[in-house]
Design an enzyme around this catalytic site. Structure first.
Site, short mmCIF file in Angstrom:
data_model
loop_
_atom_site.label_atom_id
_atom_site.label_comp_id
_atom_site.label_asym_id
_atom_site.label_seq_id
_atom_site.Cartn_x
_atom_site.Cartn_y
_atom_site.Cartn_z
N ASP A 185 6.15 0.99 7.93
CA ASP A 185 7.01 1.38 6.81
C ASP A 185 8.48 1.34 7.17
O ASP A 185 9.30 2.00 6.54
CB ASP A 185 6.63 2.77 6.30
CG ASP A 185 7.14 3.04 4.91
OD1 ASP A 185 7.25 2.09 4.12
OD2 ASP A 185 7.47 4.20 4.59
N ASP B 100 1.48 -2.90 4.07
CA ASP B 100 2.87 -3.31 4.34
C ASP B 100 3.05 -4.02 5.66
O ASP B 100 4.17 -4.42 5.99
CB ASP B 100 3.84 -2.11 4.30
CG ASP B 100 4.02 -1.52 2.93
OD1 ASP B 100 3.44 -2.05 1.97
OD2 ASP B 100 4.71 -0.50 2.80
N ASP C 79 3.28 9.63 -2.91
CA ASP C 79 3.89 8.48 -2.25
C ASP C 79 5.00 8.90 -1.30
O ASP C 79 5.46 8.10 -0.48
CB ASP C 79 4.48 7.52 -3.29
CG ASP C 79 3.41 6.90 -4.17
OD1 ASP C 79 2.37 6.50 -3.62
OD2 ASP C 79 3.61 6.84 -5.39
#
Length: 401
Positions: free
Chosen positions: A140, A178, A372
């Site tokens: 991330d 990701d 989130d």
């Protein structure tokens, strides 16, 4: 364009839309078999075996594992005790559907044991668990979901243990949300040096593919972002350094997708199923052109759309439909479309019978009701948020009940 506006994993426009898309693609589907992969995975030096891409893919009758102790089940018990019967019923309905189990923390022994417990529990139900491996270094880009292994070696030991926990039992694994769509080379990401960390990321993802595919019944899908994030071809980002960025097709090829079972789209995001199927099919067709026909880049969208689907010979994919029942959010000033957007709903229920040639499954990869991040009123990333869970259930499309 600032990719932060659209990037993250936070994402089905409903079964009617899915049926329309299915019909459109089914009309052009072909039963022919594709050629074996003729090239090595770009930039990895690893041979891309054709066997990994052939059938059988995830069987249509696959039943996915339902965790009996998830957040929705616990919340239902609390609200029922408080007399909130209608809300508790919605939570029970949400809890009755399979959701992925995420593994995110350090410790090879711990992840091996944790994965094994889930796999054995699923086996006892005669179901298949959906697992998420989320421990890559610098994950991330050190933002809301920062963390991961401290070194490449630690990651390799961790993912090896993850694979050992599965063994030869059945499992679906989504590899590193990701992990390919968000590299340290993104112009806004300040972690570096890119010339070391980007090749390291590709090595880590390739190692994960090989470790997991040693299992006889492990289905492996590499996370590939979503339909509003990375372009298919390499592109000029238009700002920052480095401006030149790899498109998602090159990222997947360098990550070893030709040795996996496919890729995953929309993890923790909200894009509509129609958009995702269109984008994912284009990605798959371009991978086919690159590996089987020697193309050096993807043709135009129109050319890709006109190319027939070769189901056995093209890369398959899965979609996260956990929160995309209302589609993506149009943010106002100071808001984002990916971090706890309001007014969203659960999407299509998890199934391996999608009716769409290249889509192996609709999955709830993101666990609905888990935040989130600390944005728009939410708690820390991954924390249970009852208010959001209830909103998702009330606004589900199709309805929960």
């Amino acid at each position: 364009m600032d990719k932060r506006a659209t990037r993250r994993r936070t994402a089905l426009a409903g079964l009617a839309a899915a049926a329309l898309v299915a019909g459109a693609f089914a009309a052009t589907a072909s039963a022919g078999t594709g050629a074996g992969d003729a090239t090595a995975s770009a930039g990895t030096g690893t041979s891309a075996g054709a066997g990994a891409m052939g059938p059988p893919h995830l069987p249509k009758g696959t039943a996915f594992y339902v965790d009996p102790n998830g957040g929705a089940a616990r919340q239902a018990a609390v609200w029922r005790q408080e007399g909130r019967t209608a809300d508790a019923d919605l939570m029970d309905a949400m809890a009755s559907h399979a959701q992925a189990i995420w593994f995110t923390t350090a410790g090879a022994d711990q992840v091996r044991d944790g994965v094994r417990r889930v796999v054995q529990a699923a086996k006892a139900q005669d179901r298949v668990p959906v697992l998420v491996a989320y421990f890559v270094p610098y994950r991330d880009c050190s933002q809301w979901s920062a963390g991961g292994a401290r070194s490449e070696q630690e990651y390799k030991e961790w993912i090896d243990a993850f694979a050992q926990g599965i063994g030869d039992e059945k499992a679906v694994v989504v590899v590193e949300p990701d992990g390919l769509a968000l590299l340290t080379s993104e112009p806004w990401c300040t972690i570096g040096p890119d010339e070391e960390l980007v090749p390291q990321r590709y090595r880590e993802i390739n190692h994960a593919v090989d470790a997991l595919k040693r299992g006889k019944h492990t289905r492996v899908y590499l996370d590939a972002g979503h339909s509003a994030w990375q372009a298919l071809n390499d592109y000029d980002a238009g700002y920052g350094e480095p401006r030149q960025q790899s498109g998602i097709v090159n990222r997947l090829l360098k990550g070893g997708v030709t040795r996996a079972d496919g890729f995953a789209l929309n993890t923790s995001n909200y894009r509509t199923t129609e958009d995702l199927v269109r984008y994912g099919t284009r990605v798959s067709k371009c991978i086919h052109l690159r590996t089987a026909r020697g193309a050096t880049s993807c043709p135009s969208d129109a050319e890709l759309d006109a190319l027939p689907v070769h189901k056995p010979g093209m890369t398959h994919f899965v979609l996260d439909t956990s929160r995309n029942g209302r589609g993506h959010y149009t943010p106002g000033p100071g808001e984002t479309d990916w971090c706890n957007p309001p007014g969203r709903g659960l999407g299509a229920r998890p199934t391996a019978d999608t009716g769409i040639p290249l889509v192996d499954a609709f999955l709830w990869i993101k666990r609905p009701g888990e935040s989130d991040g600390e944005c728009q009123g939410g708690p820390a990333a991954g924390r249970w948020w009852p208010e959001q869970a209830l909103e998702l259930a009330k606004l589900a499309s199709p309805p929960l009940r």
